[in-house]
Design a protein around this motif. Structure first.
Motif, mmCIF file in Angstrom:
data_model
loop_
_atom_site.group_PDB
_atom_site.id
_atom_site.type_symbol
_atom_site.label_atom_id
_atom_site.label_comp_id
_atom_site.label_asym_id
_atom_site.label_seq_id
_atom_site.Cartn_x
_atom_site.Cartn_y
_atom_site.Cartn_z
ATOM 1 N N LYS A 9 -28.509 -3.720 -54.528
ATOM 2 C CA LYS A 9 -29.233 -4.662 -53.676
ATOM 3 C C LYS A 9 -30.384 -5.231 -54.491
ATOM 4 C CE LYS A 9 -28.303 -2.088 -49.397
ATOM 5 N NZ LYS A 9 -28.937 -1.382 -48.240
ATOM 6 N N LYS A 10 -31.180 -6.058 -53.829
ATOM 7 C CA LYS A 10 -32.290 -6.708 -54.527
ATOM 8 C C LYS A 10 -33.223 -5.694 -55.176
ATOM 9 C CE LYS A 10 -36.078 -9.996 -53.804
ATOM 10 N NZ LYS A 10 -36.799 -10.835 -52.811
ATOM 11 N N ASN A 11 -33.452 -4.565 -54.494
ATOM 12 C CA ASN A 11 -34.397 -3.572 -55.016
ATOM 13 C C ASN A 11 -33.775 -2.185 -55.166
ATOM 14 O OD1 ASN A 11 -34.171 -3.232 -52.215
ATOM 15 N ND2 ASN A 11 -36.181 -2.257 -52.083
ATOM 16 N N VAL A 12 -32.435 -2.121 -55.241
ATOM 17 C CA VAL A 12 -31.741 -0.837 -55.342
ATOM 18 C C VAL A 12 -30.737 -0.892 -56.492
ATOM 19 C CG1 VAL A 12 -30.295 0.856 -54.165
ATOM 20 C CG2 VAL A 12 -31.989 -0.450 -52.858
ATOM 21 N N TRP A 13 -30.694 0.191 -57.290
ATOM 22 C CA TRP A 13 -29.783 0.269 -58.422
ATOM 23 C C TRP A 13 -29.038 1.609 -58.425
ATOM 24 C CZ3 TRP A 13 -34.655 -1.600 -58.393
ATOM 25 C CH2 TRP A 13 -34.856 -2.922 -58.845
ATOM 26 N N LYS A 14 -27.863 1.596 -59.011
ATOM 27 C CA LYS A 14 -27.099 2.816 -59.266
ATOM 28 C C LYS A 14 -27.243 3.114 -60.752
ATOM 29 C CE LYS A 14 -22.462 4.769 -58.556
ATOM 30 N NZ LYS A 14 -21.084 4.465 -58.080
ATOM 31 N N TRP A 15 -27.713 4.300 -61.077
ATOM 32 C CA TRP A 15 -28.089 4.626 -62.459
ATOM 33 C C TRP A 15 -27.368 5.901 -62.901
ATOM 34 C CZ3 TRP A 15 -33.222 7.424 -63.887
ATOM 35 C CH2 TRP A 15 -33.360 7.467 -65.281
ATOM 36 N N GLU A 16 -26.669 5.799 -64.016
ATOM 37 C CA GLU A 16 -26.018 6.968 -64.614
ATOM 38 C C GLU A 16 -26.660 7.249 -65.962
ATOM 39 O OE1 GLU A 16 -21.562 8.724 -65.691
ATOM 40 O OE2 GLU A 16 -21.848 6.566 -65.385
ATOM 41 N N ASN A 17 -27.044 8.505 -66.169
ATOM 42 C CA ASN A 17 -27.579 8.904 -67.475
ATOM 43 C C ASN A 17 -27.059 10.289 -67.828
ATOM 44 O OD1 ASN A 17 -29.181 10.842 -66.133
ATOM 45 N ND2 ASN A 17 -30.908 9.415 -65.946
ATOM 46 N N GLU A 18 -27.635 10.882 -68.842
ATOM 47 C CA GLU A 18 -27.122 12.175 -69.314
ATOM 48 C C GLU A 18 -27.294 13.291 -68.289
ATOM 49 O OE1 GLU A 18 -31.374 11.613 -70.650
ATOM 50 O OE2 GLU A 18 -29.519 10.433 -70.629
ATOM 51 N N ASN A 19 -28.147 13.079 -67.279
ATOM 52 C CA ASN A 19 -28.395 14.103 -66.261
ATOM 53 C C ASN A 19 -27.566 13.925 -64.994
ATOM 54 O OD1 ASN A 19 -30.463 15.470 -67.753
ATOM 55 N ND2 ASN A 19 -31.811 13.738 -67.286
ATOM 56 N N GLY A 20 -26.852 12.809 -64.890
ATOM 57 C CA GLY A 20 -26.031 12.603 -63.708
ATOM 58 C C GLY A 20 -26.125 11.186 -63.166
ATOM 59 N N LEU A 21 -25.798 11.055 -61.877
ATOM 60 C CA LEU A 21 -25.746 9.758 -61.207
ATOM 61 C C LEU A 21 -26.834 9.707 -60.148
ATOM 62 C CD1 LEU A 21 -23.907 7.235 -61.373
ATOM 63 C CD2 LEU A 21 -22.528 8.238 -59.544
ATOM 64 N N PHE A 22 -27.574 8.580 -60.105
ATOM 65 C CA PHE A 22 -28.735 8.488 -59.229
ATOM 66 C C PHE A 22 -28.808 7.125 -58.546
ATOM 67 C CE2 PHE A 22 -29.617 11.285 -62.760
ATOM 68 C CZ PHE A 22 -30.145 12.419 -62.152
ATOM 69 N N SER A 23 -29.508 7.099 -57.405
ATOM 70 C CA SER A 23 -29.899 5.830 -56.794
ATOM 71 C C SER A 23 -31.372 5.614 -57.106
ATOM 72 C CB SER A 23 -29.669 5.845 -55.285
ATOM 73 O OG SER A 23 -30.567 6.731 -54.637
ATOM 74 N N ILE A 64 -36.350 7.846 -56.798
ATOM 75 C CA ILE A 64 -35.078 8.186 -57.437
ATOM 76 C C ILE A 64 -34.472 9.393 -56.724
ATOM 77 C CG2 ILE A 64 -33.961 8.868 -59.594
ATOM 78 C CD1 ILE A 64 -36.308 7.570 -61.095
ATOM 79 N N GLN A 65 -33.208 9.269 -56.355
ATOM 80 C CA GLN A 65 -32.508 10.343 -55.669
ATOM 81 C C GLN A 65 -31.110 10.524 -56.254
ATOM 82 O OE1 GLN A 65 -33.424 8.491 -51.611
ATOM 83 N NE2 GLN A 65 -33.533 10.679 -51.137
ATOM 84 N N PRO A 66 -30.549 11.724 -56.161
ATOM 85 C CA PRO A 66 -29.170 11.923 -56.620
ATOM 86 C C PRO A 66 -28.220 11.038 -55.823
ATOM 87 C CG PRO A 66 -30.247 14.028 -56.195
ATOM 88 C CD PRO A 66 -31.148 12.971 -55.651
ATOM 89 N N TRP A 67 -27.202 10.551 -56.493
ATOM 90 C CA TRP A 67 -26.183 9.745 -55.814
ATOM 91 C C TRP A 67 -25.262 10.679 -55.039
ATOM 92 C CZ3 TRP A 67 -26.098 4.507 -55.687
ATOM 93 C CH2 TRP A 67 -24.982 3.906 -55.117
ATOM 94 N N PHE A 68 -25.019 10.364 -53.769
ATOM 95 C CA PHE A 68 -24.150 11.193 -52.925
ATOM 96 C C PHE A 68 -22.717 10.742 -53.145
ATOM 97 C CE2 PHE A 68 -23.311 12.664 -48.286
ATOM 98 C CZ PHE A 68 -22.946 13.917 -48.735
ATOM 99 N N ASN A 69 -21.980 11.473 -53.991
ATOM 100 C CA ASN A 69 -20.653 11.049 -54.446
ATOM 101 C C ASN A 69 -19.589 11.099 -53.343
ATOM 102 O OD1 ASN A 69 -21.036 10.376 -57.219
ATOM 103 N ND2 ASN A 69 -21.264 12.557 -57.674
#
Length: 282
Positions: A9-23, A64-69
């Protein structure tokens, strides 16, 4: 592991890095982000399972929060989803036994009647816009239902004050079939539990053909609230919000949304007399 970020969204991203997947969500002010952090900190101390934790961030206006897969938004047409969401809301409201939410200066007091009065006035202002799509008679009906409800609505008790999620739309509850989570506390406030019960019923009614008897049978604990606040349930809150939203949409998005809103409104107006009749005879 790949390192990537994708805008949702305009102010929301899905981010993947070495520690996992996050919003990742950016707030317009640090105070707004602090409100979210406060709510999650308090709830995490109670070891509640219905929220996603907030991670530490160097930028104070980001959450930043964990992505709920493997999740999807709940469907209020599903009995299981309705029952699970109501259970989550009840658990949230009951945290007032352990947390003095009213002591926080980040959570404002909620006045539902004042909000609805303001929404009604805005709806009257755009009546000409609604008439263009729905016709004069249906628009009059829509306005009259709100006016009658507001003229007879009962005030809310100041007892059982607690945190209210503030936006119980279906997409603020996620499920992966094994667990259900509540997200997006941006509009969280404090107020009587029964206020959020009413707002949730408004959200659910379209999914169950506005059958108040069915609702009470499925949720016996709601019967007391329904009996006490019949007029609040006669207020066409969902219709007002959707038409005000349609009015504010940019022209390139307006018609597509209204094409969906017209049958939704027609269905509601068809069912509303029966809903009001059944409520008045409870």
């Amino acid at each position: 592991m790949n390192n990537y970020i994708r805008q949702i969204k305009k102010n929301v991203w899905k981010w993947e890095n070495e520690n996992g997947l996050f919003s990742v969500k950016k707030y317009s002010t640090v105070e707004q982000a602090e409100k979210i952090r406060l709510i999650h900190q308090e709830l995490q101390q109670l070891d509640t399972a219905f929220i996603l934790p907030v991670m530490e961030s160097a930028q104070e206006d980001f959450i930043i929060q964990p992505w709920f897969n493997g999740t999807h938004s709940v469907d209020y047409g599903s009995e299981r989803d309705r029952k699970e969401v109501y259970s989550l809301l009840s658990e949230l409201h009951e945290t007032n036994r352990f947390i003095k939410w009213e002591d926080s200066n980040l959570l404002g007091q909620f006045d539902l009647i004042a909000k609805w009065q303001n929404r009604f006035l805005k709806m009257k202002e755009i009546a000409y816009f609604v008439e263009f799509y729905m016709g004069v008679e249906k628009t009059k009906m829509l306005i009259q239902y709100g006016e009658i409800a507001l003229n007879n609505i009962q005030s809310f008790s100041n007892q059982d004050i607690t945190i209210l999620h503030g936006d119980v739309v279906h997409h603020n509850f996620l499920s992966n079939q094994k667990a259900y989570k509540m997200i997006d506390f941006d509009l969280a406030v404090i107020g009587p539990k029964e206020v959020e019960d009413i707002l949730w019923v408004h959200r659910v009614l379209p999914a169950i053909d506005y059958d108040i008897y069915f609702l009470i049978h499925e949720f016996p604990l709601l019967e007391k609230v329904v009996l006490k606040h019949k007029e609040a349930l006669m207020y066409p809150n969902e219709l007002y919000r959707e038409w005000l939203y349609a009015y504010a949409l940019p022209i390139e998005r307006k018609q597509k949304f209204i094409d969906q809103l017209i049958p939704y409104t027609n269905k509601a107006l068809t069912e509303w007399p029966k809903l009001c009749y059944n409520l008045s005879h409870l």
